[in-house]
Design an enzyme around this catalytic site. Sequence first.
Site, mmCIF file in Angstrom:
data_model
loop_
_atom_site.group_PDB
_atom_site.id
_atom_site.type_symbol
_atom_site.label_atom_id
_atom_site.label_comp_id
_atom_site.label_asym_id
_atom_site.label_seq_id
_atom_site.Cartn_x
_atom_site.Cartn_y
_atom_site.Cartn_z
ATOM 1 N N GLY A 175 48.912 60.373 16.606
ATOM 2 C CA GLY A 175 50.225 59.980 17.102
ATOM 3 C C GLY A 175 50.218 58.817 18.072
ATOM 4 N N ARG A 235 18.953 72.204 48.985
ATOM 5 C CA ARG A 235 19.358 71.378 50.134
ATOM 6 C C ARG A 235 19.291 72.262 51.370
ATOM 7 N NH1 ARG A 235 23.411 69.368 46.196
ATOM 8 N NH2 ARG A 235 23.310 67.091 46.109
ATOM 9 N N ARG A 286 39.851 64.503 6.796
ATOM 10 C CA ARG A 286 38.828 64.126 7.775
ATOM 11 C C ARG A 286 38.175 65.414 8.249
ATOM 12 N NH1 ARG A 286 43.429 62.829 12.176
ATOM 13 N NH2 ARG A 286 44.122 64.964 12.223
ATOM 14 N N LYS A 301 40.569 57.071 8.585
ATOM 15 C CA LYS A 301 41.478 57.362 7.476
ATOM 16 C C LYS A 301 41.095 56.555 6.235
ATOM 17 C CE LYS A 301 45.749 58.121 8.441
ATOM 18 N NZ LYS A 301 47.094 57.944 8.925
ATOM 19 N N SER A 360 11.810 63.075 42.321
ATOM 20 C CA SER A 360 13.069 63.610 41.813
ATOM 21 C C SER A 360 14.133 62.554 42.090
ATOM 22 C CB SER A 360 13.401 64.928 42.506
ATOM 23 O OG SER A 360 14.648 65.387 42.033
ATOM 24 N N ARG A 414 14.103 70.519 49.724
ATOM 25 C CA ARG A 414 14.226 69.190 50.312
ATOM 26 C C ARG A 414 14.367 69.305 51.822
ATOM 27 N NH1 ARG A 414 19.244 65.472 49.060
ATOM 28 N NH2 ARG A 414 20.227 66.917 50.498
ATOM 29 N N HIS A 427 52.312 67.586 17.422
ATOM 30 C CA HIS A 427 51.701 66.662 18.375
ATOM 31 C C HIS A 427 51.110 67.423 19.551
ATOM 32 C CE1 HIS A 427 51.880 63.982 21.921
ATOM 33 N NE2 HIS A 427 51.399 63.114 21.071
ATOM 34 N N GLY A 454 17.413 61.079 42.953
ATOM 35 C CA GLY A 454 18.673 61.431 43.604
ATOM 36 C C GLY A 454 19.700 60.396 43.166
ATOM 37 N N THR A 455 20.263 60.660 41.999
ATOM 38 C CA THR A 455 21.109 59.621 41.399
ATOM 39 C C THR A 455 22.450 59.465 42.108
ATOM 40 O OG1 THR A 455 21.634 61.298 39.767
ATOM 41 C CG2 THR A 455 20.076 59.576 39.103
ATOM 42 N N ASN A 456 22.804 60.422 42.969
ATOM 43 C CA ASN A 456 24.044 60.222 43.742
ATOM 44 C C ASN A 456 23.835 59.057 44.711
ATOM 45 O OD1 ASN A 456 24.864 62.611 42.524
ATOM 46 N ND2 ASN A 456 24.258 63.860 44.275
ATOM 47 N N ASP A 457 22.768 59.149 45.483
ATOM 48 C CA ASP A 457 22.505 58.066 46.434
ATOM 49 C C ASP A 457 22.042 56.805 45.726
ATOM 50 O OD1 ASP A 457 23.074 58.560 49.208
ATOM 51 O OD2 ASP A 457 21.753 60.292 49.017
ATOM 52 N N ARG A 483 49.811 52.344 7.467
ATOM 53 C CA ARG A 483 49.346 53.381 8.397
ATOM 54 C C ARG A 483 48.149 52.903 9.203
ATOM 55 N NH1 ARG A 483 50.781 58.642 6.496
ATOM 56 N NH2 ARG A 483 52.035 58.468 4.611
ATOM 57 N N CYS A 491 17.912 65.284 40.260
ATOM 58 C CA CYS A 491 18.685 66.349 40.902
ATOM 59 C C CYS A 491 20.039 65.868 41.392
ATOM 60 C CB CYS A 491 17.894 66.990 42.032
ATOM 61 S SG CYS A 491 17.492 65.828 43.353
ATOM 62 N N GLU A 518 15.872 57.715 45.670
ATOM 63 C CA GLU A 518 17.323 57.543 45.788
ATOM 64 C C GLU A 518 17.688 56.269 46.540
ATOM 65 O OE1 GLU A 518 18.944 60.983 47.824
ATOM 66 O OE2 GLU A 518 17.207 61.124 49.123
ATOM 67 N N TYR A 573 12.345 67.184 33.744
ATOM 68 C CA TYR A 573 13.418 68.173 33.891
ATOM 69 C C TYR A 573 14.677 67.526 34.469
ATOM 70 C CZ TYR A 573 12.320 68.318 38.913
ATOM 71 O OH TYR A 573 12.123 67.977 40.224
ATOM 72 N N MET A 583 49.189 55.638 17.527
ATOM 73 C CA MET A 583 49.477 54.315 16.971
ATOM 74 C C MET A 583 50.551 54.435 15.898
ATOM 75 S SD MET A 583 45.809 52.510 17.008
ATOM 76 C CE MET A 583 45.068 53.806 16.059
HETATM 77 C C1 PEP Z 1 21.289 62.520 45.462
HETATM 78 O O1 PEP Z 1 21.438 61.631 46.290
HETATM 79 O O2 PEP Z 1 21.429 62.356 44.233
HETATM 80 C C2 PEP Z 1 20.969 63.874 45.913
HETATM 81 C C3 PEP Z 1 20.710 64.835 45.041
HETATM 82 O O3 PEP Z 1 21.047 64.123 47.236
HETATM 83 P P1 PEP Z 1 22.414 64.387 48.023
HETATM 84 O O4 PEP Z 1 23.487 64.479 46.998
HETATM 85 O O5 PEP Z 1 22.205 65.624 48.774
HETATM 86 O O6 PEP Z 1 22.493 63.167 48.862
HETATM 87 MG MG MG Z 2 20.799 61.979 48.321
#
Ligand code: PEP
Ligand code: MG
Length: 902
Positions: A107, A582, A343, A29, A786, A637, A459, A788-791, A98, A854, A767, A874, A109
């Site tokens: 709304g 998978r 704004r 503002k 690749s 996989r 609001h 495996g960001t979950n694990d 203000r 992945c 992973e 990718y 603050m």
């Molecule tokens: C992971 O671990 O990121 C993965 C893609 O494998 P999953 O989720 O099947 O364990």
């Molecule tokens: Mg995994």
Amino acid sequence: MTAQETVEHKYVYDFAEGNRDLKDLLGGKGANLAEMTHLGLPVPPGFTITTEACKAYLASGEQPAGLADQIAAHLAALEQGMGRRLGDPDDPLLVSVRSGAKFSMPGMMETVLNVGLNDRSVVGLAAQANGNHRFAWDSYRRLIQMFGKTVCEVPGEEFEHAIDEAKRAKGSTDDLDLDADDLRALVDTYKKIFSKHTGREFPQDPREQLDLAIRAVFDSWNAERAVIYRRQERIPADLGTAVNVVAMVFGNLGPDSGTGVAFTRDPASGAQGIYGDYLANAQGEDVVAGIRNTVPLQELERINKPAYDELLDYMARLERHYKDLCDIEFTIERGKLWMLQTRVGKRTAAAAFVIAGQLVDEGLIDLDEALHRVNGAQLAQLMFPRFQLDHGFEPVATGIGASPGAAVGKVVFTSARAVELAGQGEDVILVRRETNPDDLNGMIASKGILTSRGGKTSHAAVVARGMGKTCVSGADALDIDVPKRRITVAGRTVTEGEVVSIDGTTGKVYLGQVPVTPSEVVQYFEGELDPEATDGALVQAVHRIMSYADARRRLAVRTNADTGADAARARRFGAEGIGLCRTEHMFLGDRRELVERLILAREAPEREAALAALLPLQRADFVEIFRAMDGQPVTVRLIDPPLHEFLPPLEQLAVDVAVAQERGEDVAKEEALLAAVRRMHEENPMLGLRGVRLGLVIPGLFAMQVRAITEAAVECTRQGINACPEIMVPLVGAVQELETVRAEAEKIIAEVAGGSDVEVLIGTMIEVPRAALTAGQIAEAAEFFSFGTNDLTQMGWGFSRDDVEGAFFWRYLELGIFGISPFESIDADGIGRLVRIAAEEGRAARPGLKLGVCGEHGGDPDSVHFFHAVGLDYVSCSPFRVPVARLEAGRAAVVTAGSDSR
Ligand code: PEP
Ligand code: MG
């Protein structure tokens, strides 16, 4: 305090000193008021106290040294400029105080108006207003009410109750029927309420009022609703708010005064034109609060043509200047227009795409900038379904389509009930006369919001749009009785728990469950709508921007799919291959029995028989997928999950066997199964026998899969299908694991595909943290990685991915330990660092190593930007997120300075 220190810590900026690029310091503002001042627009004079001052105050609980003097100096300059002194008994200057943070928090603050009024200056104000005593006393009672509630935490209902009483005594329901004497008496009542709750008189010293109001605005940064809103909107908790002290102008001086909100284009659809609400004889917050019903802005042309024309001129100038949709708050004081705020306006997802396209056509922005004006979260919203066109339901009411989408759910009347029922898995619609910031939790929990009062800028409307929730506001045919929990409409009564359907685009409200239909944008992605043939502005804009994102992005986008149907859909959505197939699901269903036999086999012949039976089934699975992805890479996989997932649960089996034994039944088979399940039992299956470990323990399992993949590829090639298989080994932590699997796989591939054109790559998932840290070694045996960001997140943080989100993440989010679950958006500092190390060391060991991701993060907008920056080739995500990843990959590739798509 020395002069030197004062210079070093400049906490206060006159509007003439700032500009729009100083949002961090002056808040949105303040920065935009400064910008409008520079553009020569009629902004009431004032100054901004910086976010730095707020942060210093919140850290120490004290106003920072030098601030009081700087405020005094700027106030003196303001007084001089206006020719009036704050709270002067004869001719008072009044100011508004203000809040204004870097990111808009509508709304959330506090604001205090009319600061500077007291028992004496109220008389001076009446004289200033040509003897309008009613106006002066009304302004004073508003100050006590707002100040009491905001600064001193006096319960707001007490004031509301008192004004309702005064109106009742007058036999009216309208504030405007209270005359000067009534309001003077009301001021007395308000002062009593104030001292009863605070133990002190209402402060008469204008400077004390100002200082207390400034502190209250600082404190409101940490108000609960503001904290919840920031969490929801992912606004960092440490930004602090600026405070704007602005000379008051009055929209409530009579019929030639008023206040309003304007948009330079329709914030719901993006259509060009003039949109907004106007309320005559009203002060600032009345419009946004939705307390009284407004008239469309166009009516102002009839009411005050010169002011209307002037406003239109400023709107056009602001839009050209900001090169974007602007929203504006203005006040008309006795015929003169004042600009109180502007704004870059919030807009719906559809409007964001449509407006970005229009601005390109108008030559105001280029396509790079257009790409920055939209984001993946908006695209995801547009992929939600809508109501079917010919559903045959008659609306019982029509309000304002305040935030689009189709929402169906059970009626609830309170925020608490919304949270409760949503917690039980119910879809709910929060129904209120109007919402206020206390309803925030209920709004978050609901599928949609329905109100009987308020316009597009109420609001409910503003907050719902920000959240991407469906909202119909101002459906005034609904008689909503919150205490009795019922709506009366068109002679019908709707009670809590009954189902309603609301259309946030048309504003229509239906009783019952209206069937929903898929979104146009999905139809376009499915290839069912040709953008050249349609006259839909949205589909055309999406097509244009997506095509440009595709042209600009460096990251390829693949999909996680394990059936031909999913793969085919993802391909229509723009996937350029499968990044994760998978294979686990291929072992479930009616194949479970075969898998059980495989696991329980004690001798090689039994195991080999089970594997031999599985081989043709697997081969057929892969043929289907290669066919769907003809010409594109398919990363298959090898089987990953823990074995117990294929076996009956231990406790249940133990009970069944015990009961059967008791009955004297023949349980030899069940006993053998129970013994096997006991043998396989693991305390931490996620860290146990899965992935490559399984492949190394059960002879022939991976070999069968490798053979099935290669045979499928050979068969496809024979049929003229270009199969591009990539075999991926899961859960590798040491290069030796990969080398062992690889040696066996290479033999099979040579045997099956030797002499054919089929080429099979072999790579690994990264992973396990150790794999990331020894990526240089692992790359020697891998043609691709690749992530495996979950694990990797699970093992990097030590968070059991199936348990922690429900168990304690809420507390971590509350404490700000993280702003978002690290399973949803990549933790760039920690897990991201592992990715970076592995990418760098892997590529150093094997130039040209193909890198992808992945895990779920592959479809998360912020994470896509991170993976782009790290240099992956990718991202791979579920089919529905493929368009989002394409768009975000394009956005990541286009670096435009100074734009903020929030
Ligand atoms: C992971 O671990 O990121 C993965 C893609 O494998 P999953 O989720 O099947 O364990
Ligand atoms: Mg995994």
